[in-house]
Motif scaffolding. Structure first.
Motif: not given
Length: 284
Positions: A127-144
């Motif tokens: 759960y924590g791993q996939t939520k962290l991956q979600g954070e990283e992908l969000a920040l990588q793909n939308n600077p806002k």
């Protein structure tokens, strides 16, 4: 009027945002059911946003079955990470700010100090791993992107610790609750208000922010306060984590440092005890 789309609208945070949005004249909330918007399907996500205009997207959708996730990585990744990437990409294409809800589980909880947004992450379960991956992908793909990490969420809506305790108090003469995991409960309605207050600001700061109610307690102390405020008579027995084994490991210390969000967005955060009392007044 700011138009807000909320994914995961049936969860307790989505329902809390709907409830709180009634107090904001300048905000109009829209909700997409899973049938209307399958956030795991890239083509359907792109089609959905082709002819729709929003000022913000709040992603409350998540795979939150912490123990089940240990044997279900693919689905946990699909919902917590891949779908977040798809939403971040489409919002970036349309220059829409993206608010994504994350978790204290991105930390391992081994240090007994409140975690800063800049602290090293080290999730100890899927759960924590996939939520962290979600954070990283969000920040990588939308600077806002605004990531809000939260913990121990409770409310009158959905399934959560508060409602479980109230149910058990009616059914059991005694229950056991873990006493060596420390954190701060978060009323979903307070978190919803914080999100809507941020959206209402004229100027946004992007990045990662922590939010929970003020104060700290163990799950046992949380249960004791629920018992006290609800007038229940059930005996609550404190037990160690080792006496209550679960499929997934939980962080032992989950306190989040909220200095950044309070300073940047000038938020007034209630204590978990006062917020719990207010919520119980709505339930009981």
């Amino acid at each position: 009027m700011k138009k807000i789309l909320i994914t995961g609208a049936n969860g307790q945070l989505g329902q809390s945002i709907l409830e709180q949005s009634k107090k904001y004249n300048e905000i109009e909330c829209f909700f997409a059911t899973r049938n209307e918007l399958d956030i795991t399907n890239e083509n359907l996500v792109n089609q959905y946003f082709e002819d729709k205009l929003f000022d913000f997207i709040i992603n409350c959708a998540a795979y939150t079955a912490v123990d089940k996730a240990e044997d279900d990585y693919n689905n946990a990744y699909l919902i917590n990470a891949k779908s977040t990437e798809l939403l971040a990409k489409v919002t970036n294409q349309k220059s829409i700010p993206f608010i994504h809800i994350s978790t204290d589980y991105v930390f391992d909880g081994t240090e007994a100090k409140p975690r800063l947004e800049t602290d090293l992450t080290n999730p100890i379960g899927v759960y924590g791993q996939t939520k962290l991956q979600g954070e990283e992908l969000a920040l990588q793909n939308n600077p806002k992107t605004i990531i809000i990490r939260t913990a121990w969420v409770f409310s009158r809506f959905g399934n959560n610790f508060l409602k479980t305790m109230l149910k058990l108090f009616k059914e059991k003469e005694s229950i056991s609750v873990v006493s060596d995991q420390i954190g701060s409960p978060t009323n979903a309605l307070d978190l919803a208000k914080a999100i809507l207050d941020i959206i209402s600001k004229d100027e946004l700061k992007y990045g990662i922010f922590n939010y929970s109610n003020e104060g700290e307690c163990s799950w046992f102390e949380f249960a004791q306060k629920i018992k006290e405020l609800s007038g229940a008579s059930t005996e609550i027995i404190p037990v160690s984590t080792s006496a209550y084994p679960t499929k997934a490991k939980r962080p032992a210390y989950s306190l989040l440092d909220k200095s950044k969000i309070k300073e940047v967005y000038q938020l007034d955060i209630p204590t978990w005890e006062n917020s719990l009392k207010d919520e119980l007044n709505q339930i009981i």
